[in-house]
Design an enzyme around this catalytic site. Structure first.
Site, PDB file in Angstrom:
ATOM      1  N   GLU A   1       0.831  -1.205   0.000  1.00  6.32           N
ATOM      2  CA  GLU A   1       0.000   0.000   0.000  1.00  6.32           C
ATOM      3  C   GLU A   1       0.869   1.260   0.000  1.00  6.32           C
ATOM      4  O   GLU A   1       0.611   2.204  -0.750  1.00  6.32           O
ATOM      5  CB  GLU A   1      -0.948  -0.026   1.197  1.00  6.32           C
TER       6      GLU A   1
ATOM      7  N   GLU B   1      -4.527  -8.818   2.993  1.00  5.23           N
ATOM      8  CA  GLU B   1      -5.545  -8.491   3.991  1.00  5.23           C
ATOM      9  C   GLU B   1      -6.739  -9.436   3.971  1.00  5.23           C
ATOM     10  O   GLU B   1      -7.225  -9.867   5.031  1.00  5.23           O
ATOM     11  CB  GLU B   1      -6.008  -7.042   3.796  1.00  5.23           C
TER      12      GLU B   1
END
Length: 266
Positions: free
Chosen positions: A120, A140
């Protein structure tokens, strides 16, 4: 130079090198790291002597994302930085380049794990270099979590949507060659040389006119979601003033005189 116990700052010429420095945890995110990152971005932008920024990790890893063990245990290390978060509740998002874009070019130098929050943060960088054994991915969903660092928005704008969705929905790891093939990174280099390659790219940037470099970066991001007509109009707004600078005149004069230009951000 600034820094914290989990983020070191070093000057290499006109480049600020920010190093995620928690190798025993594969540089998993911590409060000291996030505070150090935020301060590092701001310090680099405010120092006119800095022309570029390199982000890398210590100990053969880039960043393994959030510290899930610490979260499961009730908290992250570095609780003495809590006052910084209270003063600016958005600080962690700025640190991860979700809510902040440095005006100086940011080059990522990746070795080893660059997963979850690491991938990210990567999406907030401008140029990306990785060692051939580096691993990328957004894990995730495998943990029942959401990649809330911006990936459901940014990733599909940076790589083809089918690849973005596969990465987001499977949570599987990607090798450096595969990441390069889908456009997530730009360079794959021998292991252990990503930082050296990033610094070479930084030197090329540093030799250019800083006002021109910053205007070009700003224009690219400002026009990304505009129509071509609106984008071209916005480009002129950014671009024309550069031609009126002393640096632009110096660049032309240095070319004519066959010498390196001496730029003064003027």
């Amino acid at each position: 130079m600034g820094g914290t116990e989990h983020l070191t700052v070093q000057r290499v010429g006109a480049t600020s090198v920010l190093t995620l420095n928690r190798p025993e945890a594969k540089n998993a995110l911590s409060l000291p790291m996030l505070v150090g990152l935020y301060d590092g971005w701001i310090e680099a932008d405010e120092d006119d002597a800095i022309r570029s920024i390199v982000l890398t990790g210590a100990g053969g890893a880039f960043c393994a994302g959030m510290d899930l063990k610490a979260l499961a245990g009730g908290g992250m290390a570095g609780q003495h930085y809590r006052d910084r978060l209270k003063a600016d509740p958005d600080l962690h998002w700025k640190a991860m380049l979700r809510h902040h874009r440095p005006r100086k070019p940011v080059i990522a130098a990746v070795e080893g794990y660059c997963v979850a929050g690491g991938t990210e943060i990567l999406q907030g960088t401008d140029i990306r270099v990785a060692g051939e054994s580096a691993t990328f991915g957004l894990f995730e969903v495998r943990r029942g979590l959401f990649p809330i660092g911006g990936s459901t928005v940014r990733l599909q704008r940076q790589i083809p949507r089918t690849h973005a969705l596969e990465m987001l929905l499977t949570g599987r790891p990607y090798s450096a060659p595969e990441a390069a093939a889908i456009g997530l990174i730009g360079h794959v280099v021998p292991d252990g040389t990503a930082l050296a390659e990033a610094l070479e790219i930084a030197e090329l940037i540093n030799a250019c006119g800083p006002l021109a470099v910053e205007a070009v970066k700003a224009s690219v991001y400002e026009t990304a979601e505009l129509t071509e007509t609106d984008g071209l109009a916005a480009e002129l707004t950014r671009g024309w003033p550069v031609f009126d600078t002393a640096d632009a005149k110096e660049g032309a004069r240095a070319f004519a005189e066959k010498r390196p230009p001496v730029y003064k951000r003027a």
